[in-house]
Design an enzyme around this catalytic site. Structure first.
Site, PDB file in Angstrom:
ATOM      1  CG  ASN A 256      -1.889   1.122   1.244  1.00  0.00           C
ATOM      2  OD1 ASN A 256      -1.824   2.007   0.386  1.00  0.00           O
ATOM      3  ND2 ASN A 256      -2.777   1.124   2.205  1.00  0.00           N
TER       4      ASN A 256
ATOM      5  NE  ARG B 236      -6.487   0.943   0.216  1.00  0.00           N
ATOM      6  CZ  ARG B 236      -6.528   2.097   0.868  1.00  0.00           C
ATOM      7  NH1 ARG B 236      -5.433   2.604   1.393  1.00  0.00           N
ATOM      8  NH2 ARG B 236      -7.657   2.741   0.993  1.00  0.00           N
TER       9      ARG B 236
ATOM     10  CG  HIS C 286     -13.767   2.303   3.169  1.00  0.00           C
ATOM     11  ND1 HIS C 286     -14.581   3.139   3.892  1.00  0.00           N
ATOM     12  CD2 HIS C 286     -12.502   2.608   3.536  1.00  0.00           C
ATOM     13  CE1 HIS C 286     -13.843   3.911   4.676  1.00  0.00           C
ATOM     14  NE2 HIS C 286     -12.570   3.618   4.460  1.00  0.00           N
TER      15      HIS C 286
ATOM     16  NE  ARG D 168     -11.473  11.216   5.163  1.00  0.00           N
ATOM     17  CZ  ARG D 168     -11.377   9.950   4.781  1.00  0.00           C
ATOM     18  NH1 ARG D 168     -12.322   9.410   4.049  1.00  0.00           N
ATOM     19  NH2 ARG D 168     -10.337   9.230   5.108  1.00  0.00           N
TER      20      ARG D 168
ATOM     21  CD  GLU E 269      -9.348  -2.023   3.850  1.00  0.00           C
ATOM     22  OE1 GLU E 269      -9.024  -1.721   5.007  1.00  0.00           O
ATOM     23  OE2 GLU E 269      -9.594  -1.185   2.977  1.00  0.00           O
TER      24      GLU E 269
END
Ligand code: AMP
Length: 402
Positions: free
Chosen positions: A7, A93, A182, A243, A387
């Site tokens: 990643n 990713r 996601h 956020r 993930e």
């Protein structure tokens, strides 16, 4: 064989190495502060005696190439990867695949160009991913690189779900639409939820709630995404750590006109200074929980707004799906906060969502579990996400070895 998952961000690379026979994670770690005077390398691995070991080191890591070199050297030195030829694939990713990618693909020049093409849609993420992909291809030309996109699972949404009600040319010429993120996590927990329910995924209707520092909800009909809460960027939808999630777009106009904020300032305000942090000064849910228990009003309100929004999405997705087999909680908050799960599901008995308070709050429970009462028609499941494992398995499938 082994699969390395990378990643790669703008100044860091996270990695995890899996053994494909049993999908055990045998090493993981992080290279951070690439390009700064002092970089950091953290490495954890399964030693020969089966015990976990770890190391931490500071040294300059000028480029992504040196970062990946360092990772491979660590893997070699600790016996996790004797030789690069043991690698069946490297899974990368990638946050944004635009509308190009509905599934993982083996990287070639055209794929690199397509990822570059969507940089305007993910300027903070895709350039870092590309650095990692290009370095991996150069350093290990014989190991296939596979890209797995956060957006891919959401590509099954219909235009009615992914289009914004704005002029047509903004979609056709500028690709402004909802993409969702996601996706790897939602897909992974959906598959695991189907296994827990004992049904094939393509017969399951699910509401999947990934609640971490970033948070999103997804409506899944017969195993496919039909709606998700994040949009053009990961800013839309639920209340997150920093956020704001859903907001009247006129607030941005107001901030610009009346407070004189620039686009950069508005961007920072909504992405980094809002959400839980903006409401109560803290973005760690554990700390917010502690403060709320002491009667801290802003912490209580932050939890209240978070849960109110969550419930709205559960209701909306229930209406879209018509029939729901399970509501699935995942992510740091979804997996660990019995309180948020309980509040989000409170009062939904008429929808068949009935919590088993004891199962939900059992502190000794970890892993995949059902926390709803047997009389509820809708199961409430807690499914830890993974993930990296999903990326590793999808990479293995893409190269035809699974
Ligand atoms: P993630 O981004 O998935 O790593 O999730 C990070 C979030 O999970 C942070 O807000 C943490 O405070 C939250 N979290 C982790 N453990 C717990 C816990 N035991 N209770 C409540 N929130 C938690």
């Amino acid at each position: 064989m082994k699969v390395l998952v990378l990643n790669s961000g703008s100044s860091s690379i996270k990695y995890q190495l899996f053994r494909s026979e049993d999908w055990v994670s045998i090493a993981n770690g992080l290279v951070a502060r690439i390009g700064e005077p002092e970089g950091e390398l953290r490495h954890a691995w399964l030693a020969a005696d089966g015990k976990e070991a770890s190391s931490r080191e500071s040294c300059p890591i000028p480029t992504h190439a040196e970062g990946i070199d360092n990772i491979v050297a660590c893997l070699r030195d600790t016996g996790s990867l004797a030789d690069v030829s043991e690698l069946a694939a490297i899974g990368h990713r990638v946050v944004h695949g635009g509308s190009h990618f509905k599934e993982p693909v083996i990287v070639d020049d055209a794929v690199v160009e397509a990822i570059r093409d969507v940089i305007p849609l993910a300027p903070l993420h895709n350039p870092g991913h590309l650095s990692g992909i290009e370095v991996a291809r150069r350093l290990f030309p014989r190991v296939p690189s596979v890209v797995v996109f956060d957006t891919a699972f959401h590509q099954t949404m219909a235009p009615t779900a992914y289009r914004y009600a704005i002029p047509e040319y903004l979609y056709t010429e500028h690709r402004i639409r909802r993409y969702g993120f996601h996706g790897t996590s939602h897909y992974y927990v959906a598959k695991r939820a189907a296994a827990v329910l004992g049904k094939p995924l393509n017969t399951c209707n699910l509401i999947s709630l990934h609640l971490g520092n970033g948070a999103s909800a997804t409506a899944i009909r017969v195993g496919k995404c039909i709606d998700t809460s994040m949009g053009l960027t990961p800013l839309e939808g639920l209340v997150m750590g920093t956020r704001c999630g859903d907001i009247d777009p006129a607030v941005l106009i107001y901030l610009s006109k009346n407070l004189g904020l620039s686009t950069e300032q508005i961007d920072r305000l909504l992405n980094r200074e809002s959400g839980l942090l903006g409401m109560c000064g803290v973005n760690d849910m554990r700390e917010i929980d502690r403060l709320a228990a002491q009667g801290h009003e802003r912490a209580e309100l932050a939890i209240g707004v978070t849960v109110h929004r969550l419930k709205k999405y559960i209701g909306a997705y229930y209406a879209e799906l018509g029939k729901v087999d399970a509501v699935v909680f995942t992510g740091g908050i979804g997996e660990n906060s019995a309180k948020i799960r309980a509040l989000a599901c409170q009062g939904l008995d008429r929808l068949g969502i009935i919590m088993d308070d004891e199962a939900n709050s059992a502190t000794d429970s970890r892993g995949e579990r059902c926390v709803s009462a047997p009389e509820g028609a809708v199961k409430v499941l807690v499914i830890p996400t993974n993930e990296e494992l999903e990326i590793a398995q999808q990479a293995m499938t893409a190269v035809g070895l699974q």
